[in-house]
Design an enzyme around this catalytic site. Structure first.
Site, short mmCIF file in Angstrom:
data_model
loop_
_atom_site.label_atom_id
_atom_site.label_comp_id
_atom_site.label_asym_id
_atom_site.label_seq_id
_atom_site.Cartn_x
_atom_site.Cartn_y
_atom_site.Cartn_z
N GLY A 156 0.83 -1.19 0.00
CA GLY A 156 0.00 0.00 0.00
C GLY A 156 0.86 1.24 0.00
O GLY A 156 2.03 1.21 -0.40
N ARG A 157 0.32 2.34 0.48
CA ARG A 157 1.06 3.60 0.45
C ARG A 157 2.37 3.52 1.23
O ARG A 157 3.39 4.04 0.79
CB ARG A 157 0.18 4.73 1.00
CG ARG A 157 -0.95 5.16 0.07
CD ARG A 157 -1.75 6.30 0.68
NE ARG A 157 -2.42 5.87 1.91
CZ ARG A 157 -3.66 5.41 1.94
NH1 ARG A 157 -4.36 5.31 0.83
NH2 ARG A 157 -4.20 5.05 3.08
N ILE A 158 2.34 2.89 2.41
CA ILE A 158 3.55 2.83 3.22
C ILE A 158 4.57 1.89 2.57
O ILE A 158 5.77 2.20 2.49
CB ILE A 158 3.22 2.38 4.65
CG1 ILE A 158 2.35 3.45 5.34
CG2 ILE A 158 4.49 2.15 5.46
CD1 ILE A 158 1.80 3.02 6.68
N ARG A 178 -2.01 -8.62 -2.20
CA ARG A 178 -3.18 -9.33 -2.72
C ARG A 178 -3.55 -8.85 -4.11
O ARG A 178 -4.01 -9.63 -4.95
CB ARG A 178 -4.37 -9.14 -1.77
CG ARG A 178 -4.27 -9.93 -0.48
CD ARG A 178 -5.50 -9.76 0.38
NE ARG A 178 -5.67 -8.37 0.80
CZ ARG A 178 -6.70 -7.94 1.54
NH1 ARG A 178 -7.64 -8.79 1.92
NH2 ARG A 178 -6.78 -6.68 1.90
N THR A 179 -3.34 -7.56 -4.38
CA THR A 179 -3.60 -6.99 -5.69
C THR A 179 -2.30 -6.47 -6.28
O THR A 179 -1.60 -5.69 -5.64
CB THR A 179 -4.62 -5.85 -5.60
OG1 THR A 179 -5.82 -6.32 -4.98
CG2 THR A 179 -4.94 -5.31 -6.98
N ALA A 238 3.97 -2.96 11.26
CA ALA A 238 2.60 -2.94 10.76
C ALA A 238 1.62 -3.00 11.93
O ALA A 238 1.31 -1.98 12.53
CB ALA A 238 2.37 -4.11 9.79
N ARG A 239 1.14 -4.20 12.27
CA ARG A 239 0.22 -4.38 13.39
C ARG A 239 0.56 -5.68 14.11
O ARG A 239 0.84 -6.69 13.48
CB ARG A 239 -1.24 -4.45 12.91
CG ARG A 239 -1.84 -3.11 12.55
CD ARG A 239 -2.10 -2.25 13.79
NE ARG A 239 -2.66 -0.94 13.43
CZ ARG A 239 -1.91 0.15 13.21
NH1 ARG A 239 -0.61 0.07 13.31
NH2 ARG A 239 -2.49 1.29 12.91
N GLU A 268 -0.04 -5.85 22.65
CA GLU A 268 0.64 -4.67 23.20
C GLU A 268 -0.35 -3.79 23.97
O GLU A 268 -1.53 -3.77 23.65
CB GLU A 268 1.33 -3.88 22.08
CG GLU A 268 0.41 -3.36 20.99
CD GLU A 268 1.19 -2.64 19.89
OE1 GLU A 268 0.84 -1.47 19.65
OE2 GLU A 268 2.09 -3.23 19.27
N HIS A 286 5.97 0.95 19.43
CA HIS A 286 4.93 1.40 18.50
C HIS A 286 5.04 2.91 18.24
O HIS A 286 4.10 3.68 18.47
CB HIS A 286 3.54 1.06 19.04
CG HIS A 286 2.49 0.98 17.97
ND1 HIS A 286 1.42 0.12 18.03
CD2 HIS A 286 2.33 1.66 16.79
CE1 HIS A 286 0.66 0.27 16.97
NE2 HIS A 286 1.19 1.20 16.20
N ILE A 287 6.19 3.33 17.73
CA ILE A 287 6.45 4.76 17.53
C ILE A 287 6.74 5.10 16.07
O ILE A 287 7.28 6.16 15.78
CB ILE A 287 7.61 5.25 18.41
CG1 ILE A 287 8.89 4.45 18.13
CG2 ILE A 287 7.23 5.18 19.88
CD1 ILE A 287 10.13 5.03 18.81
#
Length: 325
Positions: A156-158, A178-179, A238-239, A268, A286-287
């Protein structure tokens, strides 16, 4: 005529509160103490809108206590704290803040790449402990980033911003998404589409930029980590939950991969304490988006989403258009 009531669930910048105050009756949590689920439900009982963060779970149970709630606006690009189906069923709009944090997150990804590849935090801890006795030829040898193959999971954008920065290091770039990107965008990013297995097997550095969902839960587990090079490093900004943290710890312990740089974790702010025992991991709380301008812009975009939602306009970053029906 009374103005809509909104709740800001965590500390934000003063200018954001001033902007919201021009439109709403605002209750703010500038003490920055996280709400428990019960406290959040109580805080939103009489509110028409809320500015939230990723730790604020918005689901059917909470919404049953909030009959007036019309919009909830995350100060984050992620929104896995939203049960969008439950929100749409109650005509509650949800929004996020994409775009404004891309550059900061991509920059921090590169900070993790360089720090991990060059063993920076391990070397600093060793120096601070008074262990350095002088220069040695084989002291803290790391890996070359220049010319290494970079694998990006989630384009994606990132992910695209990370790929564009790789040009300065003359890196071949593989990506899994995925795309598939349009050919022109692939050329702009100097990136080649690959299967996940091919990317894992060929990359010297693997970096994750995919959102968290049920489909991406433990996207990288023991089986996937085993397909990486023993000399490879994993970067994760990411997450939490996209990587199986227990499997990653085992891979770092037994040499399945060489090292990891992590900004996010499962559950977290709690995280597996075994990470702290490892020397071959760089840890951050997470910064990735934590620059002053970026966080201010995120909060202001969330506030603009909220103003639009509660003044009859379509929010620019609406996640659940079904709620409008």
């Amino acid at each position: 005529m009374s103005r809509p009531k909104v709740q800001v669930t965590r500390e934000v910048f003063d200018e954001v509160l001033d902007y919201l105050g021009q439109h709403f009756e605002v209750t703010a949590n500038q003490d920055d103490r996280p709400f428990t689920p019960e406290e959040l439900a109580q805080a939103l009982t009489d509110k028409h809108g809320a500015l939230t963060v990723l730790t604020d779970r918005i689901d059917a149970a909470l919404l049953s206590h909030c009959p007036q709630l019309k919009a909830v606006c995350n100060i984050a690009v992620g929104y896995n704290n939203f049960d969008l189906k439950a929100m749409s069923a109650r005509a509650v709009l949800g929004t996020n803040t994409p775009g404004v944090l891309d550059a900061a997150t991509a920059d921090f990804t590169w900070a993790l790449i360089l720090a991990t590849a060059r063993r920076l935090t391990e070397a600093e801890a060793w120096l601070r402990a008074g262990e350095w006795q002088g220069w040695k030829l084989k002291q803290f040898l790391g890996m070359d980033v220049q010319g290494a193959t970079l694998g990006i999971i989630g384009m994606g954008r990132i992910g695209q911003a990370v790929a564009k920065r790789a040009r300065g290091f003359d890196m071949p770039v593989l990506y899994y998404n995925r795309t598939r990107l349009a050919p022109a965008l692939e050329r702009e990013c100097n990136a080649r589409h690959a299967s996940l297995d091919e990317l894992l097997a060929q990359s010297d550095i693997v970096t994750l930029h995919t959102p968290y969902s049920a489909d991406s839960h433990h996207l990288l587990g023991a089986a996937q980590l085993a397909k990486m090079k023993p000399s490879a490093i994993l970067i994760h900004a990411a997450r939490g939950g996209v990587v199986d943290d227990a499997a990653l710890i085992a891979a770092l312990q037994n040499g399945t991969i060489a090292a990891a740089g992590l900004d996010v974790f499962e559950s977290e702010p709690k995280f597996n304490p075994e990470f702290l025992k490892l020397r071959n991991v760089v840890l951050a709380p997470h910064i990735a988006s934590a620059t002053t301008n970026t966080r201010r812009n995120m909060a202001m975009l969330a506030a603009k989403n909220l103003v639009a939602a509660l003044t009859g306009e379509r929010p620019p970053n609406l996640l659940n258009p079904d709620a409008l029906k």
